[in-house]
Each structure stands twice: as structure tokens, then as C-alpha cells.
Design a protein around this motif. Structure first.
Motif, PDB file in Angstrom:
ATOM      1  N   SER A   1      -2.560   8.866 -10.040  1.00 34.16           N
ATOM      2  CA  SER A   1      -3.679   8.258 -10.371  1.00 34.16           C
ATOM      3  C   SER A   1      -3.504   7.859 -11.845  1.00 34.16           C
ATOM      4  CB  SER A   1      -4.754   9.162 -10.147  1.00 34.16           C
ATOM      5  OG  SER A   1      -4.692  10.210 -11.270  1.00 34.16           O
TER       6      SER A   1
ATOM      7  N   ALA B   1      -5.721   0.829 -12.406  1.00 33.50           N
ATOM      8  CA  ALA B   1      -5.427   0.072 -11.218  1.00 33.50           C
ATOM      9  C   ALA B   1      -4.024  -0.901 -11.257  1.00 33.50           C
ATOM     10  CB  ALA B   1      -6.733  -0.798 -10.674  1.00 33.50           C
TER      11      ALA B   1
ATOM     12  N   ARG C   1      -0.684   0.254 -10.479  1.00 32.82           N
ATOM     13  CA  ARG C   1      -0.245   0.883  -9.125  1.00 32.82           C
ATOM     14  C   ARG C   1       1.156   0.478  -8.835  1.00 32.82           C
ATOM     15  NH1 ARG C   1       0.276  -0.915  -4.221  1.00 32.82           N
ATOM     16  NH2 ARG C   1      -0.291   0.541  -2.368  1.00 32.82           N
TER      17      ARG C   1
ATOM     18  N   PRO D   1      -6.740   4.441  -8.075  1.00 38.21           N
ATOM     19  CA  PRO D   1      -7.138   4.062  -9.432  1.00 38.21           C
ATOM     20  C   PRO D   1      -8.047   5.006 -10.004  1.00 38.21           C
ATOM     21  CG  PRO D   1      -7.182   2.619  -7.646  1.00 38.21           C
ATOM     22  CD  PRO D   1      -6.834   3.773  -6.889  1.00 38.21           C
TER      23      PRO D   1
END
Length: 205
Positions: free
Chosen positions: A166, A169, A172, A190
Motif C-alpha cells: 500500500s 496510487a 503502484r 492506494p
């Protein structure tokens, strides 16, 4: 026949104790330069099931059902072998966590205490590993960050575990590429954190 059913119930009870007896979870700071030698839980579970089946067949024969005895033995032996494997995974995870801390990152290994169905004694088993890496180091593809993510991926593959990462975003693809794990073994969630958290945990079911 009554004795056979009673023995089968006892074995199932012992197995259920193994499956549901998580007593506590804690982070470990122990340092251990163990090497990662493959999926300990799978290998030990298979060996335990095989040995348990043989022993169970002998016992079952005395109870009038060698097939039932073999099934019982495989069940309990496999559970105990799986626990031994997860105990070895602790050392492997500690080694990775030690490397991560040496690189300046926060890392911890989590364990749980379970009851071994063969020895009826408590035993520590691996339940997870977690490392935190600054998002900026992931974004810049820092060599140390890359190395620790690769070692984390090796742990996940060889201990046959899942990975959940995590962080921002937009990181990723970078994180999943650096982990380079088979499809379905890693997922990215995210978050608004300034660090990327990568968690390794045994597969569920």
C-alpha cells in the motif's frame, strides 16, 4: 467400530486445535542469518502427512480400519508438518527483516503461538512480515529499496505467501514491477501514506 469412531473424533479435535489455536501475535526483532530454502510449510506438511498416514494405518488396523487410520494420520501429521514449516519461515523472514533494518527501513516479523497436534506443545509459527519504505525511494528507484523489495518477493515465493502493498496510487506499477511476483500473488492498495508498506502473509485457504 466404536473405538475407530472415537479415535477419528480425537484426531479431528487435535487438528481443529492446530487450525484455530492462534494465541498471540507479536513483532520479533531477533537477528538470524538463515537462508531461504523453499516453501518450508509445504514441504514439511507433505512429509508430515506421509509419515502420519503410515503411522495412522498401523493404528487404524488395530482399530479395524486401516484406511480411516491413514486418513487420520495424514490429517494430524500434515498439520504438524505445516507448523514445523511455518516455524522455519520465521527464521527466513527474520533474515529479510534484518537486511531491511540494516538498510534503514522499519521491518517486523509477526508470529503466533499454536498447539502442535502431535506433541500437544505450544509452538511459534510465522504469520507475517512487514517493511516500510519511503515513497520517495520507490519513486527514485533507490538501489537499496529495490534490493529489499526483491528480497521480500523471494520470501513470499519461497514461503508460499501473499503480498499486499500500500502507498501512493502513482507508485503502484513501480512497486509491482520491483516485486516482480507471479500474477495474483501481489496486490497494491492506494493510500495517502508517505511510505510504501509491503506485507507478506500466509495464504488463506
Amino acid at each position: 467400530m466404536l473405538r475407530s469412531k472415537k479415535g477419528y473424533a480425537t484426531a479431528l479435535l487435535a487438528s481443529s486445535v492446530f487450525l484455530g489455536a492462534c494465541a498471540s501475535t507479536s513483532g520479533l526483532d531477533g537477528i538470524n542469518d538463515a537462508t531461504i530454502n523453499g516453501s518450508h510449510a509445504q514441504a514439511q506438511g507433505a512429509m508430515g502427512a506421509g509419515a502420519g498416514a503410515v503411522t495412522g494405518a498401523v493404528i487404524g488396523n488395530q482399530m479395524g480400519s486401516s484406511k480411516a487410520g491413514a486418513a487420520i494420520g495424514a490429517l494430524v501429521g500434515g498439520a504438524a508438518g505445516y507448523m514445523r514449516g511455518r516455524s522455519l519461515d520465521i527464521k527466513a523472514a527474520q533474515s529479510v527483516a534484518y537486511d531491511a533494518r540494516q538498510a534503514g527501513y522499519q521491518a517486523e516479523v509477526n508470529t503466533a503461538v499454536m498447539q502442535n497436534p502431535q506433541t500437544n506443545q505450544s509452538q511459534q509459527v510465522f504469520t507475517g512480515y512487514r517493511v516500510l519504505i519511503p515513497a520517495s525511494e520507490i519513486r527514485n528507484q533507490d538501489p537499496e529499496a529495490t534490493r529489499i523489495l526483491q528480497k521480500t518477493a523471494e520470501l513470499a515465493i519461497q514461503a508460499d505467501t501473499e503480498v499486499v502493498a500500500s502507498g501512493p496510487a502513482n507508485l503502484r506499477d513501480s512497486v509491482l514491477t520491483m516485486l516482480n511476483l507471479p500474477a495474483g500473488q501481489a496486490q497494491y492498495v492506494p493510500s495517502n501514506d508517505t511510505k510504501v508498506a509491503v506485507s507478506v502473509m500466509p495464504r488463506r485457504g
